[in-house]
Design an enzyme around this catalytic site. Structure first.
Site, PDB file in Angstrom:
ATOM      1  N   SER A  92      21.071  55.324  10.952  1.00 34.05           N
ATOM      2  CA  SER A  92      20.387  56.543  10.560  1.00 34.05           C
ATOM      3  C   SER A  92      20.927  57.734  11.361  1.00 34.05           C
ATOM      4  CB  SER A  92      18.876  56.351  10.729  1.00 34.05           C
ATOM      5  OG  SER A  92      18.153  57.354  10.053  1.00 34.05           O
ATOM      6  N   ASP A 152      15.884  51.839   0.365  1.00 35.70           N
ATOM      7  CA  ASP A 152      15.666  52.759   1.481  1.00 35.70           C
ATOM      8  C   ASP A 152      14.948  54.010   0.981  1.00 35.70           C
ATOM      9  OD1 ASP A 152      15.997  54.685   3.542  1.00 35.70           O
ATOM     10  OD2 ASP A 152      17.846  53.714   4.217  1.00 35.70           O
ATOM     11  N   HIS A 168      15.017  50.782   5.178  1.00 31.35           N
ATOM     12  CA  HIS A 168      15.667  51.539   6.246  1.00 31.35           C
ATOM     13  C   HIS A 168      15.481  50.913   7.631  1.00 31.35           C
ATOM     14  CE1 HIS A 168      17.647  55.282   7.437  1.00 31.35           C
ATOM     15  NE2 HIS A 168      16.787  55.444   8.416  1.00 31.35           N
TER      16      HIS A 168
END
Length: 285
Positions: free
Chosen positions: A153, A229, A262
């Site tokens: 991320s 995600d 995620h």
């Protein structure tokens, strides 16, 4: 004051190696910084080994990857050291640094801030690219020419941009669900406006997609992205990055995975693939 001397916070036996957590006085940050190191059994036996620096995402700390990813078993087998810096300075005393989960403490974005009051301590690019490797070299059996960068991320953004901005820093690079075009997403716009001001060129210099378009290059890249995600459409922009790499001739393997979100269950599923990717790339360095 900067220093390579470490304070040991804790150490834990793991798969024949040692997972440790440490603190030191950082000259780049101007405050104490914490980080983790997994030393595989080969390093404990006296053999210098390649090191992988994991850059974690928003709200994470130096402990998050070490606890959640389940990477130590494969790292022990492959003889890889795992280094996990914190995601920002801590205890800065800057007003508002704890006001938002996606900016301030826990959200350093792996850049050197230029705008007050953030510029005093938010210098994660200098820390990761320069100071942390020196600290690792001084305290652990690292084969210094063999360094890999990977992350998740915000940390995936960091791995990509640091590799692109510092040629020769990393011999291997990979990411999970990276913020791949931060100038085009709410997380990046918020961070860049506060840390860097309104200069569009300064923003582009910390955007992996724009860096590739401008001619920057990194080693062959591996990216994994979950199609479940919730941040994929609004925040990550991996399709834009893929297109930029294709147009520029930057080597990229982007794997898309149906149903994965995620979080660290996704990371833990594919982390061994990434460790083997890095081991193969770093073996000949």
């Amino acid at each position: 004051m900067a220093g390579t001397t470490l304070e040991t916070l804790s150490e834990h036996a793991s798969f024949g190696g040692v997972q440790g957590f440490y603190r030191h006085a950082s000259g780049s940050i101007g405050l104490p910084m914490k980080f983790g190191v997994y030393q595989p059994p080969q390093a404990l036996a006296g053999t210098p080994v390649p090191a992988l620096v994991w850059l974690a995402g928003l709200t994470s700390t130096e402990e998050t990857f070490a606890i959640k990813a389940g990477a130590q078993r494969a790292a022990a087998e492959l003889g890889l050291m795992l280094v996990t810096p914190d995601t920002s300075p801590r205890g800065t005393g800057v007003p508002g640094a704890d006001a938002h989960w996606d900016f301030g403490h826990g959200a350093g974005f792996y850049l050197d801030a230029t705008r007050s009051p953030w510029a005093a301590h938010w210098r994660m690019e200098s820390y990761v690219a320069h100071e942390l490797p020196a600290v690792i070299a001084a305290n652990f059996r690292w084969r210094r020419e063999a360094l890999g960068l990977f992350g998740h991320s915000m940390g995936g953004h960091g791995a990509l941009t640091l590799a692109l901005r510092h040629p020769g820093l990393a011999g291997s690079v990979s990411a999970f669900a990276p913020v791949a075009a931060p100038t085009q997403c709410p997380w990046g716009i918020k961070a860049f406006a506060n840390y860097l001001g309104e200069d569009a060129a300064a923003w582009a210099a910390h955007d992996a997609t724009e860096l590739v378009r401008s001619g920057a290059r990194a080693p062959a890249l591996l990216l994994d992205q979950g199609l479940g995600d919730p941040f994929l459409a609004e925040q990550l922009n991996v399709d834009r990055f893929e297109a930029a790499c294709r147009d520029a001739g930057q080597s990229l393997t982007l794997r898309r995975h149906e149903g994965y979100d995620h979080g660290y269950f996704f990371i833990a599923t594919f982390i061994e693939d990434h460790l083997r990717f890095h081991a193969d790339a770093l073996q000949g360095l």
